[in-house]
Design a protein around this motif. Structure first.
Motif, PDB file in Angstrom:
ATOM      1  N   PRO A 250       0.807  -1.229   0.000  1.00  0.00           N
ATOM      2  CA  PRO A 250       0.000   0.000   0.000  1.00  0.00           C
ATOM      3  C   PRO A 250       0.837   1.276   0.000  1.00  0.00           C
ATOM      4  N   LEU A 251       0.356   2.271  -0.729  1.00  0.00           N
ATOM      5  CA  LEU A 251       0.961   3.605  -0.733  1.00  0.00           C
ATOM      6  C   LEU A 251       0.029   4.544  -0.008  1.00  0.00           C
ATOM      7  N   GLU A 252       0.608   5.429   0.772  1.00  0.00           N
ATOM      8  CA  GLU A 252      -0.209   6.421   1.476  1.00  0.00           C
ATOM      9  C   GLU A 252       0.192   7.825   1.066  1.00  0.00           C
ATOM     10  N   ASN A 253      -0.801   8.721   1.109  1.00  0.00           N
ATOM     11  CA  ASN A 253      -0.545  10.149   0.976  1.00  0.00           C
ATOM     12  C   ASN A 253       0.177  10.503  -0.324  1.00  0.00           C
ATOM     13  N   GLY A 254      -0.252   9.891  -1.437  1.00  0.00           N
ATOM     14  CA  GLY A 254       0.336  10.198  -2.739  1.00  0.00           C
ATOM     15  C   GLY A 254       0.120  11.653  -3.125  1.00  0.00           C
ATOM     16  N   GLN A 255       1.187  12.287  -3.568  1.00  0.00           N
ATOM     17  CA  GLN A 255       1.124  13.707  -3.910  1.00  0.00           C
ATOM     18  C   GLN A 255       2.039  14.006  -5.084  1.00  0.00           C
ATOM     19  N   SER A 256       1.847  15.195  -5.657  1.00  0.00           N
ATOM     20  CA  SER A 256       2.803  15.684  -6.638  1.00  0.00           C
ATOM     21  C   SER A 256       3.025  17.162  -6.374  1.00  0.00           C
ATOM     22  N   ARG A 257       3.928  17.760  -7.140  1.00  0.00           N
ATOM     23  CA  ARG A 257       4.297  19.146  -6.917  1.00  0.00           C
ATOM     24  C   ARG A 257       4.692  19.735  -8.256  1.00  0.00           C
ATOM     25  N   ASP A 258       4.416  21.002  -8.456  1.00  0.00           N
ATOM     26  CA  ASP A 258       4.871  21.697  -9.663  1.00  0.00           C
ATOM     27  C   ASP A 258       6.279  22.242  -9.431  1.00  0.00           C
ATOM     28  N   TRP A 259       7.076  22.313 -10.483  1.00  0.00           N
ATOM     29  CA  TRP A 259       8.458  22.782 -10.395  1.00  0.00           C
ATOM     30  C   TRP A 259       8.711  23.860 -11.428  1.00  0.00           C
ATOM     31  N   VAL A 260       9.419  24.897 -11.008  1.00  0.00           N
ATOM     32  CA  VAL A 260       9.772  26.029 -11.867  1.00  0.00           C
ATOM     33  C   VAL A 260       8.504  26.574 -12.556  1.00  0.00           C
ATOM     34  N   GLY A 261       7.427  26.621 -11.785  1.00  0.00           N
ATOM     35  CA  GLY A 261       6.198  27.226 -12.277  1.00  0.00           C
ATOM     36  C   GLY A 261       5.487  26.458 -13.378  1.00  0.00           C
ATOM     37  N   LYS A 262       5.880  25.209 -13.601  1.00  0.00           N
ATOM     38  CA  LYS A 262       5.248  24.427 -14.673  1.00  0.00           C
ATOM     39  C   LYS A 262       4.536  23.205 -14.099  1.00  0.00           C
ATOM     40  N   ASP A 263       3.357  22.930 -14.647  1.00  0.00           N
ATOM     41  CA  ASP A 263       2.620  21.721 -14.294  1.00  0.00           C
ATOM     42  C   ASP A 263       2.981  20.660 -15.327  1.00  0.00           C
ATOM     43  N   ASP A 264       4.212  20.106 -15.225  1.00  0.00           N
ATOM     44  CA  ASP A 264       4.670  19.228 -16.309  1.00  0.00           C
ATOM     45  C   ASP A 264       5.092  17.823 -15.846  1.00  0.00           C
ATOM     46  N   SER A 265       4.489  17.362 -14.761  1.00  0.00           N
ATOM     47  CA  SER A 265       4.548  15.925 -14.396  1.00  0.00           C
ATOM     48  C   SER A 265       5.971  15.385 -14.264  1.00  0.00           C
ATOM     49  N   ARG A 266       6.732  16.031 -13.410  1.00  0.00           N
ATOM     50  CA  ARG A 266       8.121  15.613 -13.196  1.00  0.00           C
ATOM     51  C   ARG A 266       8.396  15.126 -11.777  1.00  0.00           C
ATOM     52  N   HIS A 267       7.367  15.018 -10.939  1.00  0.00           N
ATOM     53  CA  HIS A 267       7.601  14.615  -9.550  1.00  0.00           C
ATOM     54  C   HIS A 267       6.328  13.996  -8.976  1.00  0.00           C
ATOM     55  N   VAL A 268       6.499  12.849  -8.324  1.00  0.00           N
ATOM     56  CA  VAL A 268       5.396  12.263  -7.576  1.00  0.00           C
ATOM     57  C   VAL A 268       6.005  11.603  -6.350  1.00  0.00           C
ATOM     58  N   PHE A 269       5.273  11.614  -5.246  1.00  0.00           N
ATOM     59  CA  PHE A 269       5.800  10.970  -4.040  1.00  0.00           C
ATOM     60  C   PHE A 269       4.683  10.361  -3.212  1.00  0.00           C
ATOM     61  N   ALA A 270       5.085   9.383  -2.390  1.00  0.00           N
ATOM     62  CA  ALA A 270       4.120   8.664  -1.560  1.00  0.00           C
ATOM     63  C   ALA A 270       4.883   7.976  -0.424  1.00  0.00           C
ATOM     64  N   THR A 271       4.137   7.520   0.570  1.00  0.00           N
ATOM     65  CA  THR A 271       4.743   6.889   1.745  1.00  0.00           C
ATOM     66  C   THR A 271       4.447   5.397   1.747  1.00  0.00           C
ATOM     67  N   LEU A 272       5.517   4.594   2.010  1.00  0.00           N
ATOM     68  CA  LEU A 272       5.403   3.141   2.058  1.00  0.00           C
ATOM     69  C   LEU A 272       5.073   2.695   3.477  1.00  0.00           C
ATOM     70  N   PRO A 273       4.569   1.464   3.606  1.00  0.00           N
ATOM     71  CA  PRO A 273       4.374   0.902   4.946  1.00  0.00           C
ATOM     72  C   PRO A 273       5.705   0.946   5.703  1.00  0.00           C
ATOM     73  N   GLY A 274       5.673   1.334   6.966  1.00  0.00           N
ATOM     74  CA  GLY A 274       6.921   1.526   7.700  1.00  0.00           C
ATOM     75  C   GLY A 274       7.393   2.970   7.657  1.00  0.00           C
ATOM     76  N   GLY A 275       6.741   3.775   6.815  1.00  0.00           N
ATOM     77  CA  GLY A 275       6.966   5.216   6.876  1.00  0.00           C
ATOM     78  C   GLY A 275       8.039   5.781   5.974  1.00  0.00           C
ATOM     79  N   ILE A 276       8.559   4.975   5.024  1.00  0.00           N
ATOM     80  CA  ILE A 276       9.555   5.534   4.094  1.00  0.00           C
ATOM     81  C   ILE A 276       8.838   6.366   3.027  1.00  0.00           C
ATOM     82  N   GLU A 277       9.253   7.641   2.926  1.00  0.00           N
ATOM     83  CA  GLU A 277       8.682   8.512   1.905  1.00  0.00           C
ATOM     84  C   GLU A 277       9.540   8.421   0.649  1.00  0.00           C
TER      85      GLU A 277
END
Length: 263
Positions: free
Chosen positions: A73-100
């Motif tokens: 399972p993945l928790e708290n999936g998120q993304s972020r814009d970089w250099v003012g662009k919404d261009d799908s270059r970053h995604v992150f989530a937390t694994l069981p045990g708390g590794i982001e």
DNA sequence: ATGGTTGGTTACCAA
């Protein structure tokens, strides 16, 4: 826990490669870059059938795009814009045990290593600067975090086939290398690939499509990276670049990079 | 100095 990062160069063209990887290496988590598909065109059913039922996808039309595929399972999936662009270059989530887990696709930067002549190079430099500026908001030496992805920079002398010949080639120019090293070293990020392979040893994850025989020429670069926070250092067990995958049928120009962590 | 390959989209651009 077994994690893989891979610039797949179109997820729709390379499902057979992902299937091969899962059969041969059984990773728990796969971080993909350059999926080159919108979320609605992402082959989710096929990926789920391979056992990866927990997914966080950030796609767009035509270019870029990143995804985290997971058997756990993945928790708290998120993304972020970089250099003012919404261009799908970053995604992150937390694994069981708390590794982001942070999955990045840094801009390649075009061909001319001069921001006055080439906006894409400026975009790349600004992107890496912004990563460094953002780390204070998220980074802590004692928080378990992994940063992976195609960072499109080969920082060390033996991350490229010829340090001298590549000094003016985008991906190994001193200004990019300095910025990436700054972002890494201003914090405690551990370069887990070099944790296992001495700095003096050649280590690549990418070989151009344009070489007649990529394996014989072996003019590679280490563009793909796995960083970890120091709290994870005692758990680092094994790392390998799956070089064979560069020779699989209809390959990506990047090889997968695999990291095993003690549970 | 130049050209070599691949994918996505739509007749070139990005890598």
């Amino acid at each position: 826990m077994r994690l893989v990062t891979w610039n797949i160069n179109s997820v729709r063209q390379r499902l057979h490669l992902i299937e091969q990887l899962t059969k041969d290496y059984a990773p728990d988590v796969i971080c993909l870059q350059e999926i080159k598909a919108q979320n609605k065109d992402f082959p989710l059913a096929e990926i789920e059938a391979m056992g990866y039922t927990h997914n966080e996808v950030r796609g767009m039309k035509g270019y870029n795009g990143v995804a985290i595929l997971s058997r756990v399972p993945l928790e708290n999936g998120q993304s972020r814009d970089w250099v003012g662009k919404d261009d799908s270059r970053h995604v992150f989530a937390t694994l069981p045990g708390g590794i982001e887990v942070h999955n990045f696709y840094v801009p390649a930067g075009g061909d001319v290593p001069d921001r006055d002549q080439n906006d894409k190079f400026g975009h790349k430099l600004d992107f890496v600067d912004e990563m460094k500026a953002w780390f204070p908001e998220m980074y802590s030496n004692d928080r378990p975090m992994i940063l992976v992805g195609d960072l499109n920079i080969a920082p060390m002398e033996h991350d490229v086939w010829s340090h001298k010949k590549l000094l003016k080639i985008v991906s190994h120019t001193p200004i990019e290398v300095e910025k990436l090293n700054d972002a890494q070293n201003a914090f405690g990020w551990v370069d887990t690939m070099r944790h296992f392979v001495p700095d003096e040893e050649k280590l690549y994850s990418w070989w151009s499509y344009r070489a007649r025989d990529w394996r014989a020429a072996n003019k590679g670069r280490r563009l793909d990276h796995i960083w970890a926070t120091p709290v994870l250092t005692p758990r680092l067990k094994h790392m390998e670049v799956i070089v064979d995958a560069r020779g699989w049928e209809k390959p990506s120009d990047h090889a997968p990079v695999l990291l095993d962590l003690e549970d």
